[in-house]
Design a protein around this motif. Structure first.
Motif, PDB file in Angstrom:
ATOM      1  N   THR A  15       0.809  -1.215   0.000  1.00  0.00           N
ATOM      2  CA  THR A  15       0.000   0.000   0.000  1.00  0.00           C
ATOM      3  C   THR A  15       0.842   1.264   0.000  1.00  0.00           C
ATOM      4  N   SER A  16       2.144   1.130  -0.137  1.00  0.00           N
ATOM      5  CA  SER A  16       2.993   2.320   0.030  1.00  0.00           C
ATOM      6  C   SER A  16       2.803   3.327  -1.096  1.00  0.00           C
ATOM      7  N   HIS A  17       2.117   2.920  -2.178  1.00  0.00           N
ATOM      8  CA  HIS A  17       1.924   3.853  -3.272  1.00  0.00           C
ATOM      9  C   HIS A  17       0.660   4.679  -3.118  1.00  0.00           C
ATOM     10  N   THR A  18      -0.136   4.396  -2.087  1.00  0.00           N
ATOM     11  CA  THR A  18      -1.432   5.076  -1.965  1.00  0.00           C
ATOM     12  C   THR A  18      -1.264   6.438  -1.322  1.00  0.00           C
ATOM     13  N   LEU A  19      -2.336   7.230  -1.424  1.00  0.00           N
ATOM     14  CA  LEU A  19      -2.299   8.583  -0.867  1.00  0.00           C
ATOM     15  C   LEU A  19      -2.122   8.541   0.646  1.00  0.00           C
ATOM     16  N   ASP A  20      -2.846   7.586   1.309  1.00  0.00           N
ATOM     17  CA  ASP A  20      -2.754   7.513   2.764  1.00  0.00           C
ATOM     18  C   ASP A  20      -1.319   7.304   3.201  1.00  0.00           C
ATOM     19  N   ALA A  21      -0.649   6.340   2.528  1.00  0.00           N
ATOM     20  CA  ALA A  21       0.727   6.054   2.901  1.00  0.00           C
ATOM     21  C   ALA A  21       1.610   7.265   2.637  1.00  0.00           C
ATOM     22  N   TYR A  22       1.321   7.960   1.531  1.00  0.00           N
ATOM     23  CA  TYR A  22       2.142   9.111   1.184  1.00  0.00           C
ATOM     24  C   TYR A  22       1.956  10.233   2.201  1.00  0.00           C
ATOM     25  N   LEU A  23       0.701  10.429   2.647  1.00  0.00           N
ATOM     26  CA  LEU A  23       0.445  11.473   3.645  1.00  0.00           C
ATOM     27  C   LEU A  23       1.141  11.136   4.958  1.00  0.00           C
ATOM     28  N   GLU A  24       1.162   9.837   5.275  1.00  0.00           N
ATOM     29  CA  GLU A  24       1.842   9.407   6.495  1.00  0.00           C
ATOM     30  C   GLU A  24       3.331   9.744   6.444  1.00  0.00           C
ATOM     31  N   ARG A  25       3.875   9.691   5.201  1.00  0.00           N
ATOM     32  CA  ARG A  25       5.300  10.014   5.048  1.00  0.00           C
ATOM     33  C   ARG A  25       5.530  11.525   4.988  1.00  0.00           C
ATOM     34  N   GLY A  26       4.470  12.293   5.218  1.00  0.00           N
ATOM     35  CA  GLY A  26       4.623  13.743   5.184  1.00  0.00           C
ATOM     36  C   GLY A  26       4.313  14.335   3.824  1.00  0.00           C
ATOM     37  N   GLY A  27       3.575  13.581   3.005  1.00  0.00           N
ATOM     38  CA  GLY A  27       3.305  14.023   1.646  1.00  0.00           C
ATOM     39  C   GLY A  27       2.426  15.259   1.576  1.00  0.00           C
ATOM     40  N   TYR A  28       2.585  16.018   0.523  1.00  0.00           N
ATOM     41  CA  TYR A  28       1.817  17.219   0.185  1.00  0.00           C
ATOM     42  C   TYR A  28       2.009  18.353   1.189  1.00  0.00           C
ATOM     43  N   GLN A  29       2.892  18.146   2.205  1.00  0.00           N
ATOM     44  CA  GLN A  29       3.169  19.276   3.099  1.00  0.00           C
ATOM     45  C   GLN A  29       4.005  20.325   2.371  1.00  0.00           C
ATOM     46  N   THR A  30       4.893  19.843   1.493  1.00  0.00           N
ATOM     47  CA  THR A  30       5.730  20.785   0.746  1.00  0.00           C
ATOM     48  C   THR A  30       4.880  21.637  -0.167  1.00  0.00           C
ATOM     49  N   LEU A  31       3.882  21.004  -0.796  1.00  0.00           N
ATOM     50  CA  LEU A  31       2.997  21.762  -1.684  1.00  0.00           C
ATOM     51  C   LEU A  31       2.297  22.864  -0.903  1.00  0.00           C
ATOM     52  N   GLU A  32       1.815  22.511   0.306  1.00  0.00           N
ATOM     53  CA  GLU A  32       1.115  23.499   1.137  1.00  0.00           C
ATOM     54  C   GLU A  32       2.057  24.649   1.482  1.00  0.00           C
ATOM     55  N   LYS A  33       3.293  24.278   1.839  1.00  0.00           N
ATOM     56  CA  LYS A  33       4.277  25.303   2.186  1.00  0.00           C
ATOM     57  C   LYS A  33       4.527  26.230   0.988  1.00  0.00           C
ATOM     58  N   VAL A  34       4.657  25.622  -0.187  1.00  0.00           N
ATOM     59  CA  VAL A  34       4.940  26.415  -1.389  1.00  0.00           C
ATOM     60  C   VAL A  34       3.785  27.358  -1.680  1.00  0.00           C
TER      61      VAL A  34
END
Lengths: 439, 475
Positions: A15-34
């Protein structure tokens, strides 16, 4: 294997390719920061400062490419991810698409913000089925969660990503013909000038980046250009995904910091050659890069754990290039004549036929080597191959014509004696072997 | 204004030009197959390589000029690259110039002699392809001769707009092919691809194996097919190569027609109808002067006509819109005072014929309506009550509209039943036998010259009109 990981920095699971797993890894935080704290030019500046070079093959500084676009000029711009990955021996982008598609999507959203691109494309090769399914699913997830589309993360920023499936032509991996393929015209490479950042997709300024290059963007923006520069070597910062194939025990995708010792990668990380044979030669970056004899690179036997360092300059000094990172390992006892025959058959078949030197030259070289393999070679054939290769160098519209010449000259430079032997004795010195002997 | 140096010559150029355009403007020869001044830049033949100081080889056709650009067109590197490119182009090209229509005007032939000259270094068999692929009723394609310059493809996309042609497959098996279900018959300008083809791949069915081009010469002319008045070159046999015994009609018939480049009218193109000029003017002729169907000498015919004109009460003249400016002027000067005049449409748009379009074609199928109407007004070509003599100059008039008993004088070049029924018939020379000017629908005047001498028994309209005028009426 040690060192910083930019892309392969998580454990691959079902499941590491899913959005949930990605968010757990800190995903899309950079986009928010940008979106909430950076201006478009700040992002581009970060890419420039990071010194990242394109991972598709040409190693052109990605930041300089992005600087070719003025996000405030009011024109439509396009950002295109090149996921065609047609270079034989290369399958690193596939790893990103399969296991971390959201890294690409987040990076593209950041890039779209930086380049003021309302519409973005991911051009994925038609043969990639699972990567495409996972990528398409990831795009759905990202839209549903509001990371793509309109009003992203509560801002007024809007961008869309389209996944475009190619139909399986090698030349479509060339950025400008890729654009033609998206436009629906014949996928012919285009003459420069104009550069694509001046007139690309639908005559609008366009940036085409390799999947790996783009996917690294979010890491660079997140950790800062300094942190990226701290990895890899001075001239070639960052890490690279290397797809190792051929005569090795553990082929696969490896992420190394640039400047990693070549011998250690092949003999230790990849487990060496079956039967503990010495390495004869390595094609370092997809078949378009000239072959490097293992002795020359100092990586011949399992004891050679150092050898040439894997960064852009060092490999160039060894007479080749990191290219697309598609590393093909060739064990002792392999027939280089038959290898060249296979490579030229590929170039002949895949030449788009637009410009003269490549259209005629690849077929001519293929026919010559085919004749040599059939035992009807002439001594002057070797010079003839050189002449054709040189005539292709720098005279074609895209790099594919050059590549066929580089590949041919690379093999002829280092293994000319095998060709002479084959022509003289009408048979291969290595019994035409291209499998790994004794494995 | 950017300063650019080509081969040591400092040249004047305009911003936005390419090296190729500047070189062409200054008569510096740079070979090119795919580049054509009226088409977009393809940059695929790679034969126009020049050396840019400090940058190495670059394509002349795609290199925009900039200040300080220094270009060399004849260095060792350039010569070598041209030679290699020509080796590539002839690699799979059947060197069958002996049976190729293009021989003598073939760019590949010319450049081979100028820049390569050596036989192929290949010992491998050539790649074979279709030899005789039909592109419609007018053109056949020889794919083995094709060098894939894509000029024809770009022509149908950018100029004629028919989008018929494209390239199929890839690599050295690429083929020029029409789109599915289409043929070049859909394109009224298709034959231009034969001219722009730099090799003998696109062949005119009408001209195929008819003549070697070096036996032919050209005469500048104007196409009479419509009101555009395109300037053309009429190709016919050179006098010194006259055929003596067999097929001697070819000595005085049109071999083919090509455009004569003229930016003011037609650019480098003409339509297919212009190519078929022979069908338009080389029809069965009327060669003998006649009075009431009896063959007479020209003098007698002219005398009979003059008397009829002098004796008529209300004569009507139907003026030809195929007349040249000179002929129309002569008519105006010598005969108009005697007649009520109307301009007649000699040829009309046929049901299957295209009318006004985006490129050249006009619905008015006569070359000189503009001048004729300027001289003779807009009166419709009809016979009013009370007319007692009708002079019909040229074709296209319905004789059934003439009331019974009204005498006719017919001046024409072609065989027709009315000729024998007329009170007087005067045979005229045809378009390819006379000189003159046409004024096209935009007012541009173009000149045409005679290609062949007229038969001894016919006369030029320009010389006939003064002789028809009643004595002393015009002096």
């Amino acid at each position: 294997m040690t060192g910083t990981k930019v892309l392969m920095n998580f454990e691959v699971t079902d499941t590491s390719h899913t959005l949930d797993a990605y968010l757990e890894r800190g995903g899309y935080q950079t986009l928010e920061k940008v979106l909430k704290s950076m201006k478009p030019e700040d992002v581009t500046q970060a890419i420039v400062d990071s010194g990242i070079q394109g991972r598709g093959g040409a190693a052109f500084p990605a930041g300089r490419k992005w600087q070719g676009i003025n996000p405030y000029d009011g024109q439509p711009h396009f950002l295109v991810a090149n996921a065609d990955e047609g270079e034989p021996g290369t399958f690193k982008d596939r790893w990103v698409l399969e296991h971390s598609p959201h890294t690409l999507l987040e990076s593209m959203a950041i890039g779209a913000y930086s380049l003021a691109a309302r519409h973005n494309f991911i051009y994925i090769r038609g043969e990639y089925d699972r990567p495409w399914r996972r990528l398409a699913a990831a795009v759905e997830e990202a839209y549903a969660a509001g990371y793509l589309g309109e009003g992203i993360l509560g801002t007024d920023f809007a961008t869309d990503i389209f996944v475009f499936r190619g139909a399986g032509s090698y030349v479509c991996g060339e950025a400008s013909s890729l654009l033609g393929s998206i436009e629906g015209t014949r996928a012919y490479p285009r003459n420069r000038p104009p550069r694509m950042t001046v007139s690309g997709l639908f005559q609008s300024p366009t940036v085409v980046n390799n999947v790996e290059t783009l996917s690294t963007i979010s890491w660079i923006v997140n950790h800062g250009a300094e942190a990226f520069r701290a990895t890899g070597s001075d001239a070639s910062p960052g890490t690279r995904l290397l797809s190792v194939s051929g005569h090795v025990r553990r082929p696969g995708v490896y992420e190394v910091e640039l400047g990693y010792p070549w011998g250690r990668l092949l003999h230790q990380d990849c487990g060496g050659i079956p039967g503990d044979r010495p390495i004869k030669a390595v094609i370092p970056g997809g078949i378009s890069t000239p072959v490097v004899p293992a002795a020359l690179a100092g990586i011949r036997t399992p004891d050679d754990l150092d050898g040439v360092l894997l960064d852009h300059d060092a490999v160039r000094e060894a007479g080749s290039s990191m290219g697309s990172g598609g590393m093909i390992v060739i064990a002792e006892g392999t027939c280089m004549v038959r290898l060249l025959h296979i490579m030229l058959r590929f170039y002949h078949q895949e030449s788009c036929g637009q410009c003269t030197p490549c259209r005629e030259g690849t077929g001519w070289m293929h026919r010559i080597v085919e004749r040599i393999v059939a035992g009807d070679g002439r001594p002057e054939d070797i010079e003839r191959l050189y002449t054709i290769s040189r005539a292709n160098d720098g005279t074609t519209i895209c790099g594919m014509g050059d590549a066929a010449g580089f590949a041919t000259m690379g093999i002829l430079d280092h293994f000319r004696d095998e060709f002479t032997y084959y022509i003289e004795h009408k048979r291969s010195r290595f019994e035409g072997n291209i499998e790994c002997p004794g494995s | 204004m950017p300063g650019i140096v080509i081969d040591g010559r400092e040249l004047e150029a305009e911003g936005g030009q390419t090296v190729m355009q500047v070189a062409l403007a200054h008569d510096i020869p740079i070979p090119a197959f795919c580049w054509h001044p009226a088409l977009s830049i393809a940059g695929n033949c790679r034969v126009c390589m020049v050396e840019v100081e400090g940058r190495g080889l670059a394509l002349a056709c795609n290199l925009p000029i900039y200040d300080g650009l220094k270009v060399h067109t004849d260095t060792e590197a350039v010569r070598n690259q041209r030679k290699l490119t020509l080796q590539f182009l002839t690699l799979n090209h059947p060197v069958d110039c002996g049976i190729c229509d293009k021989a003598g005007e073939c760019l590949l032939q010319d450049y081979h002699y100028a820049h390569n000259g050596s036989p192929s270094t290949s010992i491998d068999p050539k790649v074979h392809a279709t030899k005789h692929y039909s592109l419609g009723s007018r053109i056949v394609l020889d794919n083995e001769r094709c060098i894939l310059c894509s000029r024809c493809v770009r022509f149908t996309r950018e100029v004629s707009g028919s989008n018929v042609l494209g390239i199929k497959h890839r690599g050295d098996t690429s083929l020029v092919r029409p789109a599915e279900g289409r043929s070049l018959d859909d394109d009224p300008y298709s034959d231009n691809v034969i001219d722009i083809c730099p090799v003998g791949a696109l062949l005119s069915r009408a001209f195929l194996h008819q003549s070697r081009v070096w036996y032919l010469t050209t005469t500048p002319s104007v196409c009479p097919g419509c009101a555009r008045g395109c300037t053309i070159d009429v190709w016919h046999r050179k006098p010194e190569w006259r055929l003596q015994a067999v097929a001697t009609h070819r000595n005085h018939t049109i071999a083919r027609v090509t455009p004569h480049e003229n930016p003011a009218v037609n650019g480098p193109w003409i339509c297919n109808k212009g190519r078929d000029l022979a069908a338009l003017v080389e029809r069965p002729r009327a060669l003998e002067p006649m009075v009431k169907g009896e063959v007479v000498a020209m003098d007698q015919a002219l005398e009979a006509a003059r008397q009829a004109i002098a004796g008529a009460q209300r004569p009507l003249a139907l003026v030809s819109s195929w007349g040249s400016n000179e002929e129309l002027d002569a008519f105006k000067e010598h005969l108009a005072p005697r007649f009520s005049c109307a301009v007649k449409e000699d040829h009309r748009q046929q049901p299957n014929e295209p009318g006004d379009d985006h490129l050249l074609l006009r619905a008015d199928k006569n070359p000189n309506t503009t001048r004729a109407r300027a001289l003779f007004g807009e009166t419709p070509a009809a016979v009013p009550e009370g007319t007692d003599l009708v002079l019909v100059w040229g074709e296209g008039f319905d004789f059934d509209t003439i009331p019974d008993g009204v005498a006719t004088i017919v001046l024409g070049a072609f065989d027709a039943p009315e000729n024998g029924l007329a009170a007087v018939f005067v045979p005229l020379s045809i378009h390819t036998e006379r000189a003159g000017h046409f004024t096209n629908f935009e007012g541009v005047v173009s000149a045409f010259a005679p290609c062949f001498p007229p038969p001894a028994t016919v006369a030029d309209a320009e010389t006939v009109f003064p002789q028809l005028a009643p004595q002393g009426a015009t002096s």
